[in-house]
Design a protein around this motif. Structure first.
Motif, PDB file in Angstrom:
ATOM      1  N   MET A   4       0.813  -1.233   0.000  1.00  0.00           N
ATOM      2  CA  MET A   4       0.000   0.000   0.000  1.00  0.00           C
ATOM      3  C   MET A   4       0.842   1.277   0.000  1.00  0.00           C
ATOM      4  N   THR A   5       2.112   1.191  -0.464  1.00  0.00           N
ATOM      5  CA  THR A   5       2.941   2.396  -0.573  1.00  0.00           C
ATOM      6  C   THR A   5       2.609   3.096  -1.890  1.00  0.00           C
ATOM      7  N   ILE A   6       2.581   4.429  -1.840  1.00  0.00           N
ATOM      8  CA  ILE A   6       2.266   5.204  -3.047  1.00  0.00           C
ATOM      9  C   ILE A   6       3.575   5.529  -3.771  1.00  0.00           C
ATOM     10  N   TYR A   7       3.629   5.278  -5.075  1.00  0.00           N
ATOM     11  CA  TYR A   7       4.774   5.667  -5.907  1.00  0.00           C
ATOM     12  C   TYR A   7       4.247   6.617  -6.967  1.00  0.00           C
ATOM     13  N   ARG A   8       4.994   7.686  -7.256  1.00  0.00           N
ATOM     14  CA  ARG A   8       4.526   8.640  -8.277  1.00  0.00           C
ATOM     15  C   ARG A   8       5.522   8.671  -9.433  1.00  0.00           C
ATOM     16  N   PHE A   9       5.021   8.672 -10.654  1.00  0.00           N
ATOM     17  CA  PHE A   9       5.883   8.622 -11.846  1.00  0.00           C
ATOM     18  C   PHE A   9       5.475   9.721 -12.821  1.00  0.00           C
ATOM     19  N   SER A  10       6.390  10.033 -13.728  1.00  0.00           N
ATOM     20  CA  SER A  10       6.075  10.974 -14.796  1.00  0.00           C
ATOM     21  C   SER A  10       5.332  10.227 -15.896  1.00  0.00           C
ATOM     22  N   TYR A  41      12.493   8.975 -23.812  1.00  0.00           N
ATOM     23  CA  TYR A  41      11.931   9.357 -25.115  1.00  0.00           C
ATOM     24  C   TYR A  41      11.296   8.194 -25.876  1.00  0.00           C
ATOM     25  N   LEU A  42      11.300   6.971 -25.335  1.00  0.00           N
ATOM     26  CA  LEU A  42      10.839   5.817 -26.110  1.00  0.00           C
ATOM     27  C   LEU A  42       9.614   5.153 -25.494  1.00  0.00           C
ATOM     28  N   LEU A  43       9.625   4.985 -24.160  1.00  0.00           N
ATOM     29  CA  LEU A  43       8.649   4.093 -23.535  1.00  0.00           C
ATOM     30  C   LEU A  43       7.482   4.883 -22.954  1.00  0.00           C
ATOM     31  N   SER A  44       6.304   4.699 -23.564  1.00  0.00           N
ATOM     32  CA  SER A  44       5.113   5.373 -23.023  1.00  0.00           C
ATOM     33  C   SER A  44       4.665   4.616 -21.779  1.00  0.00           C
ATOM     34  N   PRO A  45       3.766   5.226 -20.961  1.00  0.00           N
ATOM     35  CA  PRO A  45       3.306   4.523 -19.748  1.00  0.00           C
ATOM     36  C   PRO A  45       2.608   3.203 -20.059  1.00  0.00           C
ATOM     37  N   PHE A  46       2.234   2.966 -21.362  1.00  0.00           N
ATOM     38  CA  PHE A  46       1.485   1.738 -21.670  1.00  0.00           C
ATOM     39  C   PHE A  46       2.391   0.677 -22.299  1.00  0.00           C
ATOM     40  N   ASN A  47       3.677   1.022 -22.435  1.00  0.00           N
ATOM     41  CA  ASN A  47       4.622   0.070 -23.013  1.00  0.00           C
ATOM     42  C   ASN A  47       4.793  -1.136 -22.087  1.00  0.00           C
ATOM     43  N   PRO A  48       4.721  -2.371 -22.612  1.00  0.00           N
ATOM     44  CA  PRO A  48       4.812  -3.557 -21.738  1.00  0.00           C
ATOM     45  C   PRO A  48       6.129  -3.609 -20.957  1.00  0.00           C
ATOM     46  N   LEU A  49       7.218  -3.194 -21.611  1.00  0.00           N
ATOM     47  CA  LEU A  49       8.522  -3.223 -20.928  1.00  0.00           C
ATOM     48  C   LEU A  49       8.497  -2.309 -19.704  1.00  0.00           C
ATOM     49  N   ARG A  50       7.943  -1.103 -19.912  1.00  0.00           N
ATOM     50  CA  ARG A  50       7.884  -0.147 -18.788  1.00  0.00           C
ATOM     51  C   ARG A  50       6.928  -0.660 -17.714  1.00  0.00           C
ATOM     52  N   ALA A  58      11.463   2.456 -15.617  1.00  0.00           N
ATOM     53  CA  ALA A  58      10.156   2.755 -15.022  1.00  0.00           C
ATOM     54  C   ALA A  58       9.915   4.256 -14.902  1.00  0.00           C
ATOM     55  N   ARG A  59      10.977   5.024 -14.650  1.00  0.00           N
ATOM     56  CA  ARG A  59      10.780   6.434 -14.302  1.00  0.00           C
ATOM     57  C   ARG A  59      11.152   7.404 -15.411  1.00  0.00           C
ATOM     58  N   GLY A  60      12.070   7.012 -16.293  1.00  0.00           N
ATOM     59  CA  GLY A  60      12.665   8.014 -17.177  1.00  0.00           C
ATOM     60  C   GLY A  60      13.963   8.482 -16.539  1.00  0.00           C
ATOM     61  N   PHE A  61      14.754   9.263 -17.320  1.00  0.00           N
ATOM     62  CA  PHE A  61      16.102   9.544 -16.811  1.00  0.00           C
ATOM     63  C   PHE A  61      16.193  10.837 -16.016  1.00  0.00           C
ATOM     64  N   ILE A  62      15.971  11.994 -16.653  1.00  0.00           N
ATOM     65  CA  ILE A  62      16.218  13.236 -15.880  1.00  0.00           C
ATOM     66  C   ILE A  62      15.300  14.388 -16.248  1.00  0.00           C
ATOM     67  N   ILE A  63      14.732  14.395 -17.454  1.00  0.00           N
ATOM     68  CA  ILE A  63      14.097  15.638 -17.932  1.00  0.00           C
ATOM     69  C   ILE A  63      12.928  16.081 -17.050  1.00  0.00           C
ATOM     70  N   ASN A  64      11.997  15.180 -16.768  1.00  0.00           N
ATOM     71  CA  ASN A  64      10.770  15.595 -16.065  1.00  0.00           C
ATOM     72  C   ASN A  64      10.844  15.316 -14.568  1.00  0.00           C
ATOM     73  N   ASN A  65       9.794  15.792 -13.866  1.00  0.00           N
ATOM     74  CA  ASN A  65       9.695  15.492 -12.431  1.00  0.00           C
ATOM     75  C   ASN A  65       9.511  13.991 -12.219  1.00  0.00           C
ATOM     76  N   PHE A  66       9.928  13.508 -11.055  1.00  0.00           N
ATOM     77  CA  PHE A  66       9.769  12.101 -10.647  1.00  0.00           C
ATOM     78  C   PHE A  66      10.546  11.134 -11.527  1.00  0.00           C
ATOM     79  N   THR A  67      11.518  11.659 -12.264  1.00  0.00           N
ATOM     80  CA  THR A  67      12.375  10.742 -13.024  1.00  0.00           C
ATOM     81  C   THR A  67      13.544  10.318 -12.129  1.00  0.00           C
TER      82      THR A  67
END
Length: 1854
Positions: A101-107, A113-122, A177-186
């Motif tokens: 029940m821990t909350i995790y927040r992601f961008s 630049y490649l993996l959308s939130p719906f990408n199976p790998l991500r 899972a998060r992305g590298f650096i550009i946006n918040n929560f990366t």
């Protein structure tokens, strides 16, 4: 539905919605910006809302709130959801909720630049990342990695690649899972990940670049430095373990707050370092050189070049072989040529300018860097005694002043400020956590409430169902078989249909929230049924049954979905009992036959009795004593006694446990924690007996010691302490974990960085404290935590160079100042909360059996006493029969026997009767004194009263019953009278009557005490005789004398003089026979004076009053000793040893000054009140230490012996293996001075360890020890370090810091008591306002310096009074400081010349500044203390330059060098601090110091008094002690001043181990004093072991643990107070600034300014009082009074601004600050209006003008109206008419809308009726502003103020 609304899965549609919201937001902001540019302020304000903030409940890393956990659909776990925090509505984010029940927040943008939130790998990476096992795996990896890093031998290389691989995998998953650096929560937006990234990058850098290219050989040097960073991985655990974040949060918060303290510390230390450089540059190079073997060969044979004598001597003197070394250490002896400095031994000469400094060349003041290090060392008090001693040896004892200042200001103040700040930041973090926890608890309660409601419904339904079943059964019996079978079938159908369907849901599941409804329906139906079917429920509808059962199933939460055949009729099952309770019932409840129960009851009566408890407590104490009796060497008899004792006590405790087990039955027995504890100890005792012969299990014996803790059951303090320790364990667990991480990181870093350096430098001769392996590294870091860093640092720097300095400083600052202080803060925090409240409630809960047992003894004692008294009475009266005759009246004691004798059945009545007599007399006397003011009259009345009392209550009188009754009634009467008279006085409003004072002032007490007068009437007769009256007169005279104000002054002078006389009696006294004779005479004189004083006081006060005062007792004891001394001297016995010892007690004389010195008495009283709690803590400390002491005896008794050669060096094991070999080879077998041979010795050893003085030697002995009588071997037993580590944590960190806790707690208690009744009845706001008013009252405006008339002088005046000028001078002072810091020892000639020129230029600048100020400010220049100081510095600098140029040799004779004075100029920075806005934090720190100064001064006085007394004791006991160990020619007890210097050093516990070794040395010394005929004496120079230990330990406890801790308590208290003041209210600083600004507007200090200036003035002020322009309506709202001539009073403005700042618009009525009112009385203060009133008048005037214009327009040609500015005041005859500024021809529209910014330009006017054309009668106008016309200015007024009443001429108003 709710579930669907709150938790929504993330879909592409969600992203589109987020984009739309972002676009809307942008459009809105754009519009807002345009509006702002166009100036549409009003519209903008309407939209202005508070900045939205993220919801703290939904913060990333937190658990899902309880209220949402029930709603959360399980299938959504680990899946991306739309963000449920509204703050992120307009940001591209999504959340994932993990299994825990821990909350995790992601961008929600594409990762890398490649993996959308719906990408199976991500999606896969997300699933792995939020899984709890993932973080667990990483933690395990880190721990294993840490273990490998701590290994000395580097394991196989591939292991490092494995770890790197794991960390790389972790990073890849996170980045995916998060992305590298550009946006918040990366990935890289989280600071914890920077750490990982750096570690991984370094690993690859090393593997891929450095190793293949072999760069290490080309000069990249030691890679260890880079690899060391891997150790920071240990910090990752913090990010994963939840509780740690609080602690780390507090640490980071503390570090942020420490900024100001750090700045202040560096600043203060720099000043101290500069002063040190000026004083001691080059002085520590002075050494003793021998000239014994020096020969000068001036022949040229064999020499190519002939050396001059000087060259030869220089070469000889610089050779270290010829320098004197200190025995036992490798250091060279430092000497000085000043008076009182250290001297060289014979055949040595003191030379300066040698080439080395002490301690590997680290300890010196030759340049700024090392001087700063030395002052930092003083501040941290690490081995500072060494620096102190060598400096005083080189420069003389008077230089101790420098160290006193640095220790008091630097060490005590700054270090404890750090503690205060850490404590405060922890407190705040704690409060925040507490708030969160409370919120969670609240949610839990809500959940419970809902659950309870459901439960009750469920129960009610169950009852209904049971009723229905019973009814049905009874009907079934009465009906026929057929109908029964029908019913059965029907039931079977209904029950069968109640099975769940394939989805697991019941067929008739209801919506949430409909439970209540259905319950009502059922009730309704059942009632309907009753009405419809009067026969009862014969025909039950199966559908009803279905509804009922499905409802129950739902309420039970589908618990009864599995039905057995039986449960067809009983669907309700009882709740399952917890396993623990079932086990208890199964194994621990013994239900047996009645005989056994009877037996159990009898055993219970015996074993649970209070006496048994008392017996067990005595046994515990006796057992502890037996364990403490263990010692080395131990006789066989003692061994046997101790062994048998152990068996006996084990049997006693075992039988107690067994009997209790029977009496309580195991079920109840094991529910009590103490019983479990007892049982465990008994079990361990038996285990120990069973394994007696097995070697290596002696540790089990230590478990017996835990029996001591059984005392906690009845000992409140110990109980409380254990509770505190247990309570803090939760938070402490986290803290200890953080501490462990810090220690681990630094230890491994040290090991990786410095190991090779140590091995290269020291080889086989490795020092004990090194970084060679993990254990040694750990111990060094632990030692730094304990505050000892400098010695380890010297060793490290010697091997590895200067890189060690930052490493050790960083370790010290982080480990000791921050983490360890957090430990202390936590302890103080829990101490404050727990200490007193917890204890009492516990006591209330459970009666203390021990006190009950003691109470029984007391009752028994009283009963015996009564019986004895009664027997005696009966014997004395010759009529025993009379007493036996009537039993009944005797019990009552009120009736009398015909004989007239009063009878007594028990002792209490006798006591009561005497009590009554006393009370009656004293009460009457008191009342009379209150009523009658004339002393003579009251005297006679008291005597008469007493005589009456004698007649009435005299026991021997043959009074009749009636008389005795009247005496009774008389008594009650007098009692009532007292009450009445006292209440009368109270009602008059007097706070409290102190009768003692009233009687004290008038006349002395009676000669004879009441008992004498009652028993012996002749006393009263004597009082009335001539002699009696004379005696009375003498007593009155004596009383007047004692009460005279100069009497005390004279006595104080005598006390001080006698104390000085004591201080003069030093080692040189015998060389000055005249002085000795004078001192003997003065001693007799003082003794006589004090005896006379005592007799006078006896005469004046009488014995009763004298001997009931504790201070008088002190005087009596001291005078008594003096008398005894006199007697023995007259008998010629003064040489006897006991008499000599008694003579030393004269040293207590200065104590008499305490009661006569206000400041000191306050401190001592506070101390005395704290004594019970301090004594309690002392006892608890001793118990804790006793346990460690006994364990120490078991571990080390007899093992500290070693074999040494004639020089005292320990021999190696190869030479001698044991005691026998040692003695055979004629070596000596000796024991260490500090050892663990018995418990008392182990206490002393542990005290040294706890104070970190001499502890290194003790630990070295311990880790070298083998078996008894075996030669110790170096570090053979190295794990014994852990014993000391545990002891330091529990025995030192915990228990010693409890002293601070107790003292602070005591302070707070007393503050609450002394808080005063006034503040008790105020709200928080009122208190703030009240404090601000009190501060304000202390200030008033000063006359500003008038500007000179002359133009040039005027310019200069403007320049020098400008703030920028001040700041410029400040910068130059700083530059001057910088040039001073550049100076160093033996600088080049060119450098010296440049510095001289620069200094010259500074002197010229400062002289010019001084001259300019003199010209500009004229004689006012000397009005400011800073200017006088500057002037002195400038004059001395110029003189210094002239003298140094003219007479350079004479400069050395100067006591104070001018450069030193320039250093002191640096303190002028204090002036600038007030001007710098951002320096508020530093101002607070200085402000808190200023506030604490008076209290600190009192405490310092007390410390001085303690030192004074101990110095005189030390001189009389240890004056002739031999110079060795810590005693030498500079530090000893030979003279008073040296004793004081030495004791000051030891009040910080520094170097007391050396002093102890010196004064307890009884072996190597002259045993007897020898006197020769020629008058010379050779004194015995032995120490005294017992006296020495008592002397030093008592001194340390009083000074180091109590007085110095009071100092700390005051600083903590005042700092938190000052911070509170700054955060909440206004400090006096703000008021000072207000008046500084005021001077500009009111140069003459009239305390008034013009109303027209008010707006400018409040705009000119500094924050927080400033009201920036436009401020017209704020001033109106503040309603500031306006006085005559349109002036405003300064206090009124300040008051209004203060209220505005504090937000207390309604001033509390009861607060009345008298000073302000008094101030107003002194000046002409007549209020005529106020800013609010003036605004109303303006508005009224404009309304009238409008009306007049309208009227004129209608009527035609009339004269112009009065102008706008002519306001018609409320009272038309009040003010005189004045000219208006405004043009009269303005049209009405303008006039109505113009608002004058400057209220003050409006003048109050009296309208003269003669100027008016139309005269008519005067009418009252009542104008109310209609809602529609409320403009901006009237909107500021409250509704009731919008009505304006004024009087005007009727014709003016249409």
């Amino acid at each position: 539905m709710e579930e669907e609304e709150f938790f929504r899965l993330l879909t592409p549609q969600s992203l589109v919605q987020i984009d739309e919201r972002i676009a809307e937001e942008k459009a809105f902001k754009k519009a807002e910006k345009q509006a702002h540019e166009e100036g549409e302020e009003e519209e903008l304000a309407a939209h202005e809302e508070e900045e939205p903030k993220p919801n703290p409940k939904f913060e990333a890393g937190k658990k899902l709130p309880l209220s949402l956990k029930d709603l959360f659909p399980v299938e959504y776990t680990s899946k991306p959801l739309e963000d449920f925090d509204e703050f992120y509505d307009t940001q591209k984010t999504f959340v994932v909720v993990g299994k825990d029940m821990t909350i995790y927040r992601f961008s929600a943008t594409n990762a890398v630049y490649l993996l959308s939130p719906f990408n199976p790998l991500r999606r896969g990476a997300l699933y792995v990342l939020v899984h709890p096992l993932f973080s667990a795996l990483i933690i395990i990896t880190i721990i294993i990695n840490c273990a490998f890093m701590a290994m000395t031998e580097v394991p196989a290389g591939w292991i490092e690649y494995v770890f790197t691989g794991v960390y790389t995998l972790e990073a890849m998953i996170k980045i995916t899972a998060r992305g590298f650096i550009i946006n918040n929560f990366t990935y890289l937006r989280d600071p914890w990940n920077w750490l990982d990234f750096a570690v991984i990058s370094l690993a690859y850098f090393e593997t891929c670049i450095i190793q293949p290219l072999n760069l290490t050989e080309d000069g990249l040097g030691n890679l260890a430095a880079l690899r060391t960073f891997r150790v920071l991985r240990a910090l990752k655990t913090v990010a994963v373990i939840p509780g740690l974040k609080t602690i780390v949060g507090a640490l980071l918060e503390a570090v942020r707050r420490l900024r100001d303290v750090m700045i202040l510390t560096v600043f203060m230390l720099s000043i101290f370092a500069l002063v040190g450089m000026q004083l001691y540059m080059g002085t520590l190079r002075q050494k003793c050189v021998t000239f014994a073997n020096f020969t000068y060969d001036n022949s040229t044979e064999g020499n190519d070049t002939l050396k001059s004598f000087d060259e030869a001597w220089y070469e000889w003197a610089m050779d270290t072989e010829n320098w004197k070394k200190i025995e036992g250490t490798g250091e060279f002896l430092i000497c000085g040529n000043a008076s009182g400095a250290g001297e060289c031994p014979s055949e040595y000469i003191c030379i300066n300018d040698t080439h080395t400094n002490p301690d590997f060349n680290f300890t010196h003041f030759d340049n700024f860097g090392t001087a700063l290090l030395c002052t930092f060392r003083l501040m941290t008090q690490d081995f500072w005694e060494n620096l102190y001693q060598i400096t005083l040896r080189a420069e003389g004892p008077y230089h101790s002043a420098y160290f006193v200042i640095v220790i008091l200001l630097g060490s005590f103040y700054l270090v404890n400020l750090i503690l205060a700040i850490v404590a405060m930041s922890y407190d705040e973090t704690q409060k925040q956590d507490q708030a969160d926890a409370d919120e969670e608890a609240e949610e839990r309660k809500k959940a419970k409430r809902i659950h309870a409601i459901q439960q009750t419904m469920h129960d009610e339904l169950r009852e209904d169902y049971h009723e229905y079943l019973e009814e049905k059964m009874s009907q079934a019996k009465s009906q026929s078989d057929t109908s029964l079978s029908d019913h059965e079938n029907a039931d079977k159908i209904s029950l069968r249909s109640n099975k769940p369907d394939e989805n697991g849901q019941f067929l008739s599941v209801m919506k949430k929230g409909s439970i209540n409804g259905s319950r009502m329906d059922i009730e309704k139906k059942s009632h309907d049924g009753e009405i419809c079917h009067p026969h009862g429920g014969k025909h039950v509808d199966p559908r009803d049954m279905m509804v009922l059962k499905s409802l129950l199933a739902h309420a039970e939460g589908h618990r009864n979905s599995r039905h057995s055949v039986m449960s067809d009729y009983l669907p309700f099952e009882e709740e399952e009992e917890p396993l623990k309770d079932r086990l208890y019932k199964r194994f621990c409840s013994w239900t047996c036959c009645p005989c056994y129960l009877k037996f159990q009851e009898i055993v219970g009566l015996i074993v649970l009795d209070a006496f048994v408890d008392l017996f067990i407590t005595i046994c515990i104490l006796a057992n502890t004593a037996f364990m403490a009796a263990d010692q080395h060497p131990k006789s066989p008899e003692l061994t046997e006694i101790l062994q048998n004792g152990n068996y006996v006590f084990t049997a006693i405790f075992a039988s107690e446990a067994f009997l209790k087990l029977i009496a309580l039955s195991p079920m109840h027995y094991f529910r009590d924690g103490w019983n479990c504890f007892d049982f465990l100890i008994v079990f361990l005792s038996f285990l120990e007996m069973a394994l007696d012969g097995v070697s290596g299990l002696s540790v089990l014996r230590s478990f017996r010691l835990l029996r001591v803790f059984k005392l906690a059951r009845s000992w409140q303090t110990l109980n409380m302490l254990i509770r505190i320790v247990a309570g803090t364990m939760g938070a402490l667990g986290n803290l200890i974990f953080v501490l462990a991480i810090v220690v681990f990181i630094f230890a491994v870093m040290g090991q990786q960085l410095f190991r090779d350096g140590y091995i290269a430098e020291y080889g086989d001769d490795m020092p004990r404290w090194s970084f060679t392996d993990f254990l040694h590294s750990f111990m060094i870091i632990f030692r730094v935590l304990c505050g000892e860093w400098i010695q380890s640092m010297w060793g490290c720097t010697n091997a590895n160079g200067p890189i060690c300095v930052p490493f050790f400083l960083l370790t010290y600052v982080i480990g000791n100042l921050v983490v360890l202080n957090l430990f202390l803060a936590l302890l103080l925090n829990s101490f404050g909360a727990e200490s007193l409240s917890g204890g009492e409630s516990e006591e209330d809960k459970e009666p203390n059996k021990l006190s009950e047992a003691i109470d029984r003894f007391k009752r028994f004692g009283r009963w015996v006493k009564v019986k004895v008294i009664v027997c005696l009475k009966v014997k004395m009266k010759a009529k025993p029969k009379a007493n036996e005759r009537e039993p009944s009246p005797r019990v009552n004691g009120k009736e009398t026997i015909p004989d007239g004798e009063a009878t007594f059945s028990n002792g209490t009545l006798i006591e009561m009767q005497t009590k009554f007599d006393d009370d009656e007399i004293s009460v009457q006397g008191d009342v009379d004194l209150v009523d009658n003011h004339s002393p003579d009259k009251s005297t006679t009345i008291v005597v008469e009263d007493e005589k009456k009392a004698e007649d009435i209550t005299r026991p021997n009188s043959r009074a009749s019953p009636r008389e005795s009754l009247s005496s009774n009634s008389h008594h009650s009467m007098s009692d009532d009278d007292t009450k009445l008279s006292l209440t009368k006085v109270d009602a008059d409003g007097e706070p409290e009557i102190n009768e003692v004072k009233v009687t004290y002032a008038n006349y002395p007490d009676d000669c004879f005490c009441k008992i004498c007068r009652r028993k012996c009437p002749c006393c009263i007769r004597f009082e009335n005789t001539k002699w009696g009256k004379k005696a009375w007169k003498i007593r009155c005279l004596a009383y007047a004398l004692v009460e005279h104000k100069y009497f005390e002054t004279f006595i104080i002078t005598m006390i001080l003089a006698s104390s000085i006389a004591l201080a003069i009696e030093d080692v040189y006294l015998e060389e000055r026979p005249t002085l000795e004779q004078i001192l003997q005479i003065t001693d007799k004189f003082f003794t006589t004076v004090f005896i006379i004083e005592m007799f006078i006081k006896w005469t004046a006060f009488g014995f009763k009053k004298y001997f009931t005062d504790a201070w008088c007792w002190l005087d009596f004891v001291i005078v008594g000793i003096s008398i005894v001394m006199l007697v023995f001297e007259l008998l010629g016995m003064e040489k006897v040893g006991a008499i000599k010892a008694m003579r030393t007690l004269r040293a207590l004389r200065p104590l008499r000054a305490v009661s006569r010195w206000e400041g000191m008495r306050v401190v001592v009283n506070a101390l005395i009140k704290a004594i019970p709690s301090i004594a309690n803590v002392m006892m608890v400390c001793l118990i804790f230490w006793l346990i460690f002491g006994i364990v120490g005896v078991q571990f080390f008794a007899g093992k500290f012996y070693k074999c040494v050669d004639e020089d005292g060096n320990k021999l190696s094991v190869n030479i001698t293996k044991n005691k026998f070999e040692c003695l055979e080879k004629n070596y000596t077998w000796i024991n260490s001075k500090i050892n663990f041979d018995d418990v008392l010795m182990s206490y002393l050893a542990l005290f040294q360890v706890a104070t970190y003085k001499g502890w290194i030697e003790v630990m070295n002995d311990a880790i070298d020890s083998k078996e008894i009588d075996e030669q110790p071997e170096r570090e053979v037993n190295v794990y014994m370090y852990l014993y000391f580590v545990f002891f330091i944590i529990f025995g030192s960190f915990f228990t010693l810091n409890l002293f601070i806790g107790v003292i602070i707690e005591n302070f707070n208690q007393q503050k609450k008591k002394a808080g005063g009744s006034l503040e008790m009845f105020m709200t928080e706001d009122q208190k703030k306002y009240y404090k601000a008013m009190k501060r304000m009252a202390a200030k008033s405006p000063q006359k500003s310096i008038p500007r000179p008339g002359n133009i040039i002088m005027g310019w200069i005046f403007d320049a020098v009074t400008n703030q920028k000028f001040d700041i410029g001078i400040m910068i130059i002072i700083m530059l001057n400081m910088l040039t001073m810091a550049l100076e160093h020892y033996k600088q080049s000639q060119m450098f010296t010349t440049i510095l001289n020129h620069v200094n010259m230029s500074f002197i010229i600048i400062f002289t010019v500044e001084c001259v300019l100020k003199l010209i500009g400010l004229r004689h006012f220049y000397f009005k400011f203390p800073w200017n006088i100081f500057d002037f002195v510095v400038v004059v001395l600098s110029i003189l210094g330059e002239i003298v140094s140029v003219a007479l350079s040799d004479v400069m050395d004779q100067f006591l104070v060098s001018p450069t030193l004075l320039r250093v002191v100029r640096v303190f002028r920075v204090g002036r600038v601090l007030r001007l710098v806005k951002s320096a508020k934090g530093i101002r607070t720190l200085l402000f808190s110091l200023a506030v604490s100064l008076p209290a600190l001064f009192n405490i310092a006085l007390l410390l001085f008094l303690v030192m004074f007394i101990y110095a005189t004791f030390g001189m009389s006991f240890f004056m002739h002690v031999k110079h060795q160990y810590g005693i030498d020619d500079c530090f000893n007890f030979e003279t008073f001043f040296r004793s004081m210097i030495y004791l000051f050093q030891m009040c910080t516990s520094a170097g007391w181990d050396g002093a102890l070794a010196g004064i307890t040395n009884e072996e190597d010394c002259i045993k007897e004093t020898v006197r020769f005929d020629n008058g010379t004496t050779i004194y015995s120079d032995c120490g005294n072991y017992k006296a020495g230990v008592m002397f030093l330990t008592s001194y340390l406890v009083i000074s180091f643990l109590v007085v110095v801790n009071m100092y700390i308590a005051v600083i903590l208290e005042n700092f938190s107070q000052a911070t509170e003041d700054v955060q909440q209210g206004l400090t006096s600083d703000e008021f000072d600034l207000f008046y500084e600004k005021w001077e500009k507007f009111d140069p003459e200090a009239t305390k008034f300014i013009q109303l027209s200036q008010l707006s400018d003035f409040v705009d000119y002020l500094e924050e927080p009082l400033r009201l920036p322009k436009p401020n017209h309506f704020m001033l109106v709202k503040l309603d500031i009074p306006i006085c005559e001539d349109d002036k405003v009073y300064c206090r009124d403005i300040l008051d209004a601004l203060t209220k505005n700042f504090l937000g207390t618009s309604d001033t509390p009525g009861e607060i009345d600050v008298n000073e302000v009112d008094k101030d107003k009385e002194k000046i002409e203060y007549h209020v005529t209006s106020s800013t609010l009133m003036r605004q109303k008048e303006h508005y009224a005037a404009r309304v009238i003008q409008k009306a007049w214009r309208r009227y004129r327009n209608e009527k035609g040609n009339l004269p112009s109206p009065p102008p706008y500015d002519m306001v018609i005041s409320k009272e038309s005859d009040m003010v005189t008419s004045k000219e208006s500024d405004m043009a009269t021809s303005k049209d009405s529209k303008d006039t109505a809308t113009t608002i004058h910014e400057d209220t003050a330009s409006t003048k109050s006017v009296k309208s003269d009726t003669s100027t008016k054309q139309t005269a008519g009668s005067s009418i009252d106008v009542h104008i109310e502003i209609p809602e529609s016309e409320i403009t901006e200015e009237t909107a500021m007024l409250s509704p009731e103020n919008r009505t304006v009443e004024l009087r005007a001429d009727s014709d003016v108003v249409a």
